[in-house]
Scaffold this motif. Sequence first.
Motif, PDB file in Angstrom:
ATOM      1  N   THR A  56       0.816  -1.226   0.000  1.00 58.73           N
ATOM      2  CA  THR A  56       0.000   0.000   0.000  1.00 58.73           C
ATOM      3  C   THR A  56       0.845   1.269   0.000  1.00 58.73           C
ATOM      4  O   THR A  56       0.595   2.200  -0.773  1.00 58.73           O
ATOM      5  CB  THR A  56      -0.937  -0.006   1.230  1.00 58.73           C
ATOM      6  N   ARG A  59       2.446   2.587  -3.290  1.00 59.44           N
ATOM      7  CA  ARG A  59       1.411   2.990  -4.241  1.00 59.44           C
ATOM      8  C   ARG A  59       0.776   4.323  -3.834  1.00 59.44           C
ATOM      9  O   ARG A  59       0.414   5.138  -4.688  1.00 59.44           O
ATOM     10  CB  ARG A  59       0.340   1.896  -4.327  1.00 59.44           C
ATOM     11  N   GLN A  60       0.658   4.549  -2.533  1.00 62.16           N
ATOM     12  CA  GLN A  60       0.126   5.843  -2.087  1.00 62.16           C
ATOM     13  C   GLN A  60       1.087   6.972  -2.465  1.00 62.16           C
ATOM     14  O   GLN A  60       0.678   8.017  -2.967  1.00 62.16           O
ATOM     15  CB  GLN A  60      -0.088   5.824  -0.568  1.00 62.16           C
ATOM     16  N   ILE A  62       3.359   7.025  -4.875  1.00 57.99           N
ATOM     17  CA  ILE A  62       3.406   7.242  -6.319  1.00 57.99           C
ATOM     18  C   ILE A  62       2.140   7.936  -6.804  1.00 57.99           C
ATOM     19  O   ILE A  62       2.197   8.816  -7.673  1.00 57.99           O
ATOM     20  CB  ILE A  62       3.571   5.895  -7.053  1.00 57.99           C
ATOM     21  N   ALA A  63       0.992   7.552  -6.246  1.00 56.34           N
ATOM     22  CA  ALA A  63      -0.261   8.201  -6.658  1.00 56.34           C
ATOM     23  C   ALA A  63      -0.160   9.705  -6.404  1.00 56.34           C
ATOM     24  O   ALA A  63      -0.537  10.518  -7.255  1.00 56.34           O
ATOM     25  CB  ALA A  63      -1.442   7.595  -5.910  1.00 56.34           C
ATOM     26  N   GLN A  66       2.095  11.365  -8.884  1.00 59.48           N
ATOM     27  CA  GLN A  66       1.451  11.534 -10.196  1.00 59.48           C
ATOM     28  C   GLN A  66       0.444  12.678 -10.161  1.00 59.48           C
ATOM     29  O   GLN A  66       0.159  13.282 -11.194  1.00 59.48           O
ATOM     30  CB  GLN A  66       0.736  10.228 -10.617  1.00 59.48           C
ATOM     31  N   ALA A  67      -0.116  12.933  -9.007  1.00 58.67           N
ATOM     32  CA  ALA A  67      -1.144  13.978  -8.913  1.00 58.67           C
ATOM     33  C   ALA A  67      -0.703  15.029  -7.895  1.00 58.67           C
ATOM     34  O   ALA A  67      -1.306  15.178  -6.834  1.00 58.67           O
ATOM     35  CB  ALA A  67      -2.479  13.346  -8.519  1.00 58.67           C
ATOM     36  N   PHE A  69      -1.063  18.079  -7.617  1.00 61.93           N
ATOM     37  CA  PHE A  69      -2.077  19.073  -7.220  1.00 61.93           C
ATOM     38  C   PHE A  69      -2.854  18.611  -5.984  1.00 61.93           C
ATOM     39  O   PHE A  69      -3.440  19.410  -5.278  1.00 61.93           O
ATOM     40  CB  PHE A  69      -3.039  19.354  -8.378  1.00 61.93           C
ATOM     41  N   LEU A  70      -2.862  17.298  -5.707  1.00 57.20           N
ATOM     42  CA  LEU A  70      -3.546  16.802  -4.509  1.00 57.20           C
ATOM     43  C   LEU A  70      -2.856  17.275  -3.230  1.00 57.20           C
ATOM     44  O   LEU A  70      -3.484  17.356  -2.176  1.00 57.20           O
ATOM     45  CB  LEU A  70      -3.581  15.275  -4.493  1.00 57.20           C
ATOM     46  N   VAL A  76      -6.885  16.009   1.193  1.00 59.52           N
ATOM     47  CA  VAL A  76      -5.917  14.943   0.906  1.00 59.52           C
ATOM     48  C   VAL A  76      -5.678  14.051   2.131  1.00 59.52           C
ATOM     49  O   VAL A  76      -5.520  12.835   2.015  1.00 59.52           O
ATOM     50  CB  VAL A  76      -4.586  15.523   0.342  1.00 59.52           C
ATOM     51  N   VAL A  79      -7.592  10.820   2.697  1.00 61.53           N
ATOM     52  CA  VAL A  79      -7.371   9.667   1.821  1.00 61.53           C
ATOM     53  C   VAL A  79      -5.941   9.144   1.923  1.00 61.53           C
ATOM     54  O   VAL A  79      -5.695   7.958   1.692  1.00 61.53           O
ATOM     55  CB  VAL A  79      -7.712  10.052   0.355  1.00 61.53           C
ATOM     56  N   PHE A  80      -4.991   9.996   2.261  1.00 63.33           N
ATOM     57  CA  PHE A  80      -3.583   9.584   2.308  1.00 63.33           C
ATOM     58  C   PHE A  80      -2.969   9.855   3.686  1.00 63.33           C
ATOM     59  O   PHE A  80      -3.107  10.968   4.208  1.00 63.33           O
ATOM     60  CB  PHE A  80      -2.774  10.360   1.259  1.00 63.33           C
ATOM     61  N   LEU A  99       7.161  13.879 -12.482  1.00 65.80           N
ATOM     62  CA  LEU A  99       7.204  12.588 -13.169  1.00 65.80           C
ATOM     63  C   LEU A  99       7.095  12.724 -14.682  1.00 65.80           C
ATOM     64  O   LEU A  99       7.372  11.780 -15.409  1.00 65.80           O
ATOM     65  CB  LEU A  99       6.086  11.674 -12.648  1.00 65.80           C
ATOM     66  N   PRO A 329       8.473   7.281 -12.750  1.00 67.08           N
ATOM     67  CA  PRO A 329       7.758   6.581 -11.669  1.00 67.08           C
ATOM     68  C   PRO A 329       8.485   5.314 -11.213  1.00 67.08           C
ATOM     69  O   PRO A 329       8.582   5.048 -10.008  1.00 67.08           O
ATOM     70  CB  PRO A 329       6.398   6.238 -12.306  1.00 67.08           C
ATOM     71  N   PHE A 333       9.733   4.195  -7.434  1.00 66.83           N
ATOM     72  CA  PHE A 333       9.504   2.892  -6.798  1.00 66.83           C
ATOM     73  C   PHE A 333      10.805   2.330  -6.244  1.00 66.83           C
ATOM     74  O   PHE A 333      10.861   1.773  -5.154  1.00 66.83           O
ATOM     75  CB  PHE A 333       8.911   1.884  -7.798  1.00 66.83           C
TER      76      PHE A 333
END
Lengths: 480, 480
Positions: A56, A59-60, A62-63, A66-67, A69-70, A76, A79-80, A99, A329, A333
Amino acid sequence: MSKPLDYENLNENVKKCQYAVRGELYLRASELQKEGKKIIFTNVGNPHALGQKPLTFPRQVIALCQAPFLLDDPNVGLVFPSDTIARAKHYLSLTSGGLGAYSDSRGVPGIRKEVAEFIERRDGYPSDPELIFLTDGASKGVMQILNATIRGDRDGILVPVPQYPLYSATISLLGGSLIPYYLEETANWGLDIVNLRQSVAQARSQGITVRAMVIINPGNPTGQCLSIANLKEVLQFCYQNNLVLLGDEVYQQNIYQDERPFISARKVLMDMGGPISKELQLVSFHTVSKGYWGECGQRGGYFEMTNISPKTVEEIYKVASISLSPNVPGQIFLGLMVNPPKPGDISYERFVRESKGILESLRKRAQIMTDGFNSCRNVVCNFTEGAMYSFPQIRLPPKAIEAAKKAGKVPDVFYCLKLLEATGISTVPGSGFGQKDGVFHLRTTILPAEEDMPAIMASFKKFNDEFMEQYEDYRGYSRM
Amino acid sequence: MSKPLDYENLNENVKKCQYAVRGELYLRASELQKEGKKIIFTNVGNPHALGQKPLTFPRQVIALCQAPFLLDDPNVGLVFPSDTIARAKHYLSLTSGGLGAYSDSRGVPGIRKEVAEFIERRDGYPSDPELIFLTDGASKGVMQILNATIRGDRDGILVPVPQYPLYSATISLLGGSLIPYYLEETANWGLDIVNLRQSVAQARSQGITVRAMVIINPGNPTGQCLSIANLKEVLQFCYQNNLVLLGDEVYQQNIYQDERPFISARKVLMDMGGPISKELQLVSFHTVSKGYWGECGQRGGYFEMTNISPKTVEEIYKVASISLSPNVPGQIFLGLMVNPPKPGDISYERFVRESKGILESLRKRAQIMTDGFNSCRNVVCNFTEGAMYSFPQIRLPPKAIEAAKKAGKVPDVFYCLKLLEATGISTVPGSGFGQKDGVFHLRTTILPAEEDMPAIMASFKKFNDEFMEQYEDYRGYSRM
């Protein structure tokens, strides 16, 4: 008139190379799947494809990367977890442009530094980020180094047999010569230096300049973990014979016994001290695709060079530049893999629980599979000490070999195709990895879900024992 | 004794290849940056590194694909619009095992289908997903196709000069022969078929089998857009000479004038009809790195093969299999690029606003840059019709050429190094792309932020005009 890209006009090295992991068996399995048959793809070490859940925490992170702006979104935190937010900010600060920007062709400098720190913690010796290149998976790194090494068909590369066909395929593609050295099945796939010497002597007598030696530790497809003593012998051997050692160590997290933990070739080399530790050329490979990460689809890896001169490093850098940069990305990792959550971090406990769960289950599966194979008629199998594969020997009766010949198939291909049609289990025949003449194997991953394993092994046993029943000729077989 | 990976023992093809985009100028710029100098990296088309913001919609979708557990989070709707959630589910359903699993080596079948549908919408002719391979960026695809094509140093590849050095570097690496054909600077970098014929005739007279022709449309570094008439001539020429055409069309979204919109080589071929449309071999390349996406770091691309036989496609598939699969997130970016939000989708308006904003600004920047160069002493520059670069001709006075010689530098390298030291602008000398003897250029991207552009061009002009002042010798120069 034939056209430039018609088969007969293609580069011969392209036509010559073979890659069995996605060869005839895989293609047939894909066909059967299209026709609606349930296929268990154990042809390739691809854990997530067989249901392994991603960890988990990475992946959190990297998400969020990728975003970006979050990171300014007031919601935020709903969720994170906060440590993933901090980590995302950290990795974004290491890139120039996030990225979506090409990095330096060797990879993001800050991540190469994290890799060097990981190596130092692991081995107890400092590592230089300038000698670490990030790659789109370890395979790409192996191809880069072999490309720099191989000058023509008189250049030989020592490769274990059985081997992972990345090596045979790449050596063919680059027009070099593969020099096989055999691993000893009866010695749990150990590496025999006497055999190695013979291989080199024979190659030299044929005018081949032996330039490099490949070891895969833990072994693929054979699953053995090399001992310190064995690694020392190998290093000495390379030193005496002026070979660069390519250490494929992508399975270093996948260890299923306690007697022989993973030890890097680099650590053994440094422990030896003296001139060899300052002179022997070594390139070591690692990846995010294996271990308890299993993030194959992300294509992240690295190689570390030891005792390679700056001028050579520059040349390898130049060639890496042609494809601009490894995917960013995947680099992050890798950063996360070498720098996982620490005790005290919010995500630490979950991370440890998930990663331990995966490794413990793999250990059980390795045992179920070995025991399962050894319970089958005419099948013997070494225990999978490490990596992700089981490589049982299948003692094919002469009648089966004859039947294969009649069908125009290599005997183990014949067996594996029958297995596939009967059970949906998609394996790779031993001939794809190399084996001694007249001896047959198959490779399967140990990756099917633990709860499915008993049924899969039962289905295998049923097929195998019926196959043996059908083809066995006791008089003929007893003479083998 | 020299060791196997010492410089003198490396593969000669590795040593021979040159890649100027990250060559001497880039290395010097990196050094200066380390020393604290502000560098404007215009050496490589890397929009996000120069501040271009990623499009929001695809980043939201990818973030969700990376963190599929968010799809079950009750708070996900607070952070992600519903159409991005639907899209993430869609792409995850196309994979087998999510972003962490290797895909088929050709790419995820469902995404290849989306690419085929995009090509059909764009060109008006159906496209076959079986002839589309996804790659880690377009460069990797070009390398795969050249590798299948080049059999040895007697195989020639026609490459435009000036060219993007991916081609020259890859041809060197693969041991083939580059056959240059010159683009006409005075005809706005048009392609002259007479010149092409001469190049082929000359190569043949030297025993070269010309096998393939590369076009870059829109042009890199030259920025021209090929007309339909020009493309027809090229296709006819390839047909008559039995060449496979490699169409580098990665800048197809980057068009800055209205007279010559982008038209794919494939569409022109299909429009021609007759035997040529069924026989001429064509491979076309595209990417997520350029256009208004600029997602270079994600490494997503594809190539589409036209009139290539299944047996050849199988061979290319086999070689692609050696490195297992292109990175899966990059494949999803490509799916999103060919299948962007539609009118009515929640994210549609934002997506259109963002992408239009980027393209309109690039168009303005192309104009500011061309005008800026043309206002400088001894600089002439064609307008950037498309792509991401400006390629001004720098008329170096004889004294400057002499000074360069004394410094042991190629004249345009000398000029670009001085420019870098004086202004921090990191360009690539024209010699890295090829140019006619005695004519000098530099390549810069048009990517610095629009608001910074006037200052950058003023800084360039100041440097250039002082440089010319310093080295100009009116008597000498007027004779040129």
